[in-house]
Design an enzyme around this catalytic site. Structure first.
Site, PDB file in Angstrom:
ATOM      1  N   HIS A  32      56.678  79.225   4.409  1.00 11.63           N
ATOM      2  CA  HIS A  32      57.532  79.357   3.231  1.00 11.63           C
ATOM      3  C   HIS A  32      57.400  78.135   2.313  1.00 11.63           C
ATOM      4  O   HIS A  32      57.304  78.272   1.091  1.00 11.63           O
ATOM      5  CB  HIS A  32      58.989  79.535   3.687  1.00 11.63           C
ATOM      6  CG  HIS A  32      59.992  79.596   2.583  1.00 11.63           C
ATOM      7  ND1 HIS A  32      60.190  80.733   1.836  1.00 11.63           N
ATOM      8  CD2 HIS A  32      60.832  78.659   2.100  1.00 11.63           C
ATOM      9  CE1 HIS A  32      61.122  80.490   0.923  1.00 11.63           C
ATOM     10  NE2 HIS A  32      61.531  79.236   1.064  1.00 11.63           N
ATOM     11  N   ILE A  48      61.919  71.328   1.295  1.00 15.56           N
ATOM     12  CA  ILE A  48      61.700  70.537   2.507  1.00 15.56           C
ATOM     13  C   ILE A  48      60.998  71.420   3.537  1.00 15.56           C
ATOM     14  O   ILE A  48      61.426  72.547   3.799  1.00 15.56           O
ATOM     15  CB  ILE A  48      63.037  69.990   3.048  1.00 15.56           C
ATOM     16  CG1 ILE A  48      63.657  69.062   1.988  1.00 15.56           C
ATOM     17  CG2 ILE A  48      62.823  69.249   4.375  1.00 15.56           C
ATOM     18  CD1 ILE A  48      65.032  68.550   2.308  1.00 15.56           C
TER      19      ILE A  48
END
Length: 167
Positions: free
Chosen positions: A93, A87
């Site tokens: 990242h 998510i």
């Protein structure tokens, strides 16, 4: 909108007798509720296709899916299913993990000639992941879809390889 462009009912795979197939599932450990839904969808598909030879292995996260999938592919499974969820957050990242996991799973499939059902959800929000997890109220069941795709591809590969041997 996710699901847009998916095959109409007449083109979706009907379950077949997959009792001869050995299937391994590698599932990430982050986001318990979403992962529980994805795994349940995978088990529903395996049941619908009659697959009894199955192994489920948990990986710490989605980044680790390819290395575990590669080890399982080397053990001679007919199909693999990779399940995970990433998510988006406030850093890059997300992009690195999604790219590395996708590229790694593709490499496993190509290097080993084993289909890898792609059940890695890459979502902007947790709600998007829940909507795709096959839970009550979800609009999609990506665990089931990824598993079905892997099984259909495994059967296609068996047919192709059988023709090559018979030629």
């Amino acid at each position: 909108m996710s699901g847009e462009g998916s095959p109409t009912a007449q083109y979706q795979a009907e379950p077949f007798d997959g009792s001869d197939l050995r299937v391994a599932v590698v599932a990430a450990s982050w986001h318990d509720q979403v992962m529980d839904g994805l795994l349940a969808g995978t088990h529903r598909a395996l049941d619908d296709f009659g697959v009894t030879s199955r192994e489920v292995v948990r990986a710490p996260g989605s980044f680790e899916l390819p290395v575990v999938a590669g080890a399982l592919a080397a053990q001679g499974y007919d199909a693999l299913v990779a399940l995970g969820v990433v998510i988006r957050g406030g850093t890059p990242h997300f992009d690195y993990v999604c790219s590395a996991a996708t590229d790694g799973l593709t490499r496993v499939a190509l290097d080993h000639g084993v289909p890898v059902g792609f059940g890695l959800l890459t979502c902007d929000t947790e709600q998007q992941a829940l909507d795709r997890a096959g839970l009550e109220g979800s609009v999609e069941d990506k665990g089931y879809e990824a598993t079905s795709a892997a099984l259909v591809t495994a059967r296609s590969l068996q047919a192709i390889r059988g023709r090559q041997r018979g030629a």
